[in-house]
Design a protein around this motif. Sequence first.
Motif, PDB file in Angstrom:
ATOM      1  N   PHE A   1       2.484   6.841   9.973  1.00 42.98           N
ATOM      2  CA  PHE A   1       3.544   5.941   9.500  1.00 42.98           C
ATOM      3  C   PHE A   1       4.639   5.802  10.554  1.00 42.98           C
ATOM      4  O   PHE A   1       5.126   4.701  10.815  1.00 42.98           O
ATOM      5  CB  PHE A   1       4.125   6.417   8.164  1.00 42.98           C
ATOM      6  CG  PHE A   1       3.297   6.035   6.978  1.00 42.98           C
ATOM      7  CD1 PHE A   1       3.329   4.744   6.471  1.00 42.98           C
ATOM      8  CD2 PHE A   1       2.481   6.972   6.367  1.00 42.98           C
ATOM      9  CE1 PHE A   1       2.564   4.392   5.362  1.00 42.98           C
ATOM     10  CE2 PHE A   1       1.708   6.629   5.260  1.00 42.98           C
ATOM     11  CZ  PHE A   1       1.752   5.337   4.766  1.00 42.98           C
ATOM     12  N   GLU A   2       5.028   6.926  11.188  1.00 44.50           N
ATOM     13  CA  GLU A   2       6.046   6.880  12.249  1.00 44.50           C
ATOM     14  C   GLU A   2       5.613   5.985  13.396  1.00 44.50           C
ATOM     15  O   GLU A   2       6.437   5.274  13.987  1.00 44.50           O
ATOM     16  CB  GLU A   2       6.305   8.280  12.797  1.00 44.50           C
ATOM     17  CG  GLU A   2       7.079   9.183  11.887  1.00 44.50           C
ATOM     18  CD  GLU A   2       7.134  10.615  12.405  1.00 44.50           C
ATOM     19  OE1 GLU A   2       6.791  10.862  13.582  1.00 44.50           O
ATOM     20  OE2 GLU A   2       7.510  11.509  11.622  1.00 44.50           O
ATOM     21  N   LEU A   3       4.332   6.025  13.729  1.00 48.00           N
ATOM     22  CA  LEU A   3       3.791   5.210  14.817  1.00 48.00           C
ATOM     23  C   LEU A   3       3.575   3.760  14.407  1.00 48.00           C
ATOM     24  O   LEU A   3       3.198   2.923  15.226  1.00 48.00           O
ATOM     25  CB  LEU A   3       2.476   5.811  15.325  1.00 48.00           C
ATOM     26  CG  LEU A   3       2.607   7.153  16.035  1.00 48.00           C
ATOM     27  CD1 LEU A   3       1.228   7.774  16.274  1.00 48.00           C
ATOM     28  CD2 LEU A   3       3.354   6.977  17.359  1.00 48.00           C
ATOM     29  N   GLY A   4       3.810   3.450  13.135  1.00 44.67           N
ATOM     30  CA  GLY A   4       3.662   2.074  12.658  1.00 44.67           C
ATOM     31  C   GLY A   4       2.237   1.655  12.406  1.00 44.67           C
ATOM     32  O   GLY A   4       1.954   0.461  12.315  1.00 44.67           O
ATOM     33  N   ARG A   5       1.327   2.593  12.269  1.00 45.56           N
ATOM     34  CA  ARG A   5      -0.086   2.251  12.074  1.00 45.56           C
ATOM     35  C   ARG A   5      -0.442   1.995  10.614  1.00 45.56           C
ATOM     36  O   ARG A   5      -1.358   1.229  10.340  1.00 45.56           O
ATOM     37  CB  ARG A   5      -0.969   3.366  12.618  1.00 45.56           C
ATOM     38  CG  ARG A   5      -0.901   3.494  14.115  1.00 45.56           C
ATOM     39  CD  ARG A   5      -1.791   4.598  14.612  1.00 45.56           C
ATOM     40  NE  ARG A   5      -1.721   4.682  16.065  1.00 45.56           N
ATOM     41  CZ  ARG A   5      -1.777   5.815  16.725  1.00 45.56           C
ATOM     42  NH1 ARG A   5      -1.942   6.965  16.091  1.00 45.56           N
ATOM     43  NH2 ARG A   5      -1.698   5.815  18.032  1.00 45.56           N
ATOM     44  N   LEU A   6       0.245   2.650   9.696  1.00 44.43           N
ATOM     45  CA  LEU A   6      -0.106   2.534   8.284  1.00 44.43           C
ATOM     46  C   LEU A   6       0.978   1.822   7.494  1.00 44.43           C
ATOM     47  O   LEU A   6       2.167   1.957   7.777  1.00 44.43           O
ATOM     48  CB  LEU A   6      -0.337   3.917   7.669  1.00 44.43           C
ATOM     49  CG  LEU A   6      -1.531   4.705   8.187  1.00 44.43           C
ATOM     50  CD1 LEU A   6      -1.614   6.057   7.487  1.00 44.43           C
ATOM     51  CD2 LEU A   6      -2.829   3.932   8.006  1.00 44.43           C
ATOM     52  N   LEU A   7       0.531   1.083   6.478  1.00 42.76           N
ATOM     53  CA  LEU A   7       1.437   0.406   5.556  1.00 42.76           C
ATOM     54  C   LEU A   7       1.508   1.128   4.220  1.00 42.76           C
ATOM     55  O   LEU A   7       2.530   1.084   3.543  1.00 42.76           O
ATOM     56  CB  LEU A   7       0.961  -1.025   5.312  1.00 42.76           C
ATOM     57  CG  LEU A   7       0.993  -1.957   6.511  1.00 42.76           C
ATOM     58  CD1 LEU A   7       0.237  -3.226   6.208  1.00 42.76           C
ATOM     59  CD2 LEU A   7       2.421  -2.248   6.890  1.00 42.76           C
ATOM     60  N   ALA A   8       0.409   1.754   3.823  1.00 39.15           N
ATOM     61  CA  ALA A   8       0.364   2.430   2.523  1.00 39.15           C
ATOM     62  C   ALA A   8      -0.758   3.462   2.552  1.00 39.15           C
ATOM     63  O   ALA A   8      -1.725   3.332   3.302  1.00 39.15           O
ATOM     64  CB  ALA A   8       0.119   1.424   1.404  1.00 39.15           C
ATOM     65  N   SER A   9      -0.595   4.485   1.703  1.00 40.96           N
ATOM     66  CA  SER A   9      -1.646   5.483   1.534  1.00 40.96           C
ATOM     67  C   SER A   9      -1.489   6.113   0.168  1.00 40.96           C
ATOM     68  O   SER A   9      -0.397   6.121  -0.398  1.00 40.96           O
ATOM     69  CB  SER A   9      -1.575   6.564   2.620  1.00 40.96           C
ATOM     70  OG  SER A   9      -0.405   7.342   2.479  1.00 40.96           O
ATOM     71  N   GLY A  10      -2.577   6.618  -0.365  1.00 40.75           N
ATOM     72  CA  GLY A  10      -2.501   7.301  -1.642  1.00 40.75           C
ATOM     73  C   GLY A  10      -3.862   7.789  -2.097  1.00 40.75           C
ATOM     74  O   GLY A  10      -4.893   7.335  -1.620  1.00 40.75           O
ATOM     75  N   ARG A  11      -3.815   8.729  -3.014  1.00 46.49           N
ATOM     76  CA  ARG A  11      -5.041   9.303  -3.564  1.00 46.49           C
ATOM     77  C   ARG A  11      -5.676   8.301  -4.530  1.00 46.49           C
ATOM     78  O   ARG A  11      -4.982   7.630  -5.283  1.00 46.49           O
ATOM     79  CB  ARG A  11      -4.728  10.611  -4.286  1.00 46.49           C
ATOM     80  CG  ARG A  11      -5.972  11.431  -4.592  1.00 46.49           C
ATOM     81  CD  ARG A  11      -5.618  12.780  -5.150  1.00 46.49           C
ATOM     82  NE  ARG A  11      -5.801  13.779  -4.109  1.00 46.49           N
ATOM     83  CZ  ARG A  11      -5.845  15.083  -4.332  1.00 46.49           C
ATOM     84  NH1 ARG A  11      -5.693  15.556  -5.561  1.00 46.49           N
ATOM     85  NH2 ARG A  11      -6.027  15.920  -3.354  1.00 46.49           N
ATOM     86  N   ARG A  12      -6.985   8.210  -4.467  1.00 44.72           N
ATOM     87  CA  ARG A  12      -7.717   7.345  -5.385  1.00 44.72           C
ATOM     88  C   ARG A  12      -7.580   7.874  -6.814  1.00 44.72           C
ATOM     89  O   ARG A  12      -7.467   9.081  -7.039  1.00 44.72           O
ATOM     90  CB  ARG A  12      -9.186   7.268  -4.971  1.00 44.72           C
ATOM     91  CG  ARG A  12      -9.335   6.529  -3.650  1.00 44.72           C
ATOM     92  CD  ARG A  12     -10.631   6.732  -2.945  1.00 44.72           C
ATOM     93  NE  ARG A  12     -11.809   6.423  -3.724  1.00 44.72           N
ATOM     94  CZ  ARG A  12     -13.043   6.461  -3.232  1.00 44.72           C
ATOM     95  NH1 ARG A  12     -13.243   6.786  -1.963  1.00 44.72           N
ATOM     96  NH2 ARG A  12     -14.070   6.186  -3.988  1.00 44.72           N
ATOM     97  N   ALA A  13      -7.572   6.988  -7.782  1.00 46.75           N
ATOM     98  CA  ALA A  13      -7.349   7.356  -9.181  1.00 46.75           C
ATOM     99  C   ALA A  13      -8.373   8.362  -9.686  1.00 46.75           C
ATOM    100  O   ALA A  13      -8.062   9.175 -10.543  1.00 46.75           O
ATOM    101  CB  ALA A  13      -7.361   6.105 -10.061  1.00 46.75           C
ATOM    102  N   ASP A  14      -9.580   8.329  -9.132  1.00 48.88           N
ATOM    103  CA  ASP A  14     -10.625   9.248  -9.589  1.00 48.88           C
ATOM    104  C   ASP A  14     -10.586  10.589  -8.860  1.00 48.88           C
ATOM    105  O   ASP A  14     -11.439  11.439  -9.085  1.00 48.88           O
ATOM    106  CB  ASP A  14     -12.003   8.614  -9.449  1.00 48.88           C
ATOM    107  CG  ASP A  14     -12.328   8.212  -8.020  1.00 48.88           C
ATOM    108  OD1 ASP A  14     -11.588   8.566  -7.080  1.00 48.88           O
ATOM    109  OD2 ASP A  14     -13.351   7.522  -7.830  1.00 48.88           O
TER     110      ASP A  14
END
Length: 99
Positions: A30-43
């Motif tokens: 995120f600091e490097l600007g590579r990702l917009l979002a992340s999260g664990r899958r609901a399952d």
Amino acid sequence: MYVVLLTYTAPLPEIDYALPDHAEWLARQFELGRLLASGRRADHRGEVLLSRPMSLGTLEAALAGDPLLLRHLAHHEVIEFSATRTGPELRAINEALAG
């Protein structure tokens, strides 16, 4: 842009043990600007990452440093797509509007 699907291949206690290192890796992306979002899958079978537009090589190089992948606790699938419509929050990275 890319959607990265991480699928856990190890028992959840092993995943949980590695999550602090994975969280540090995510923070760096995120600091490097590579990702917009992340999260664990609901399952709880893995995670989803949404990247900014970049070359596939750059993304794969970044993923190669993910502790979950380095420790063989997960595998990943990269899905490339061109954003043709976005909400106002993502308009600046909409590839169809760029240029």
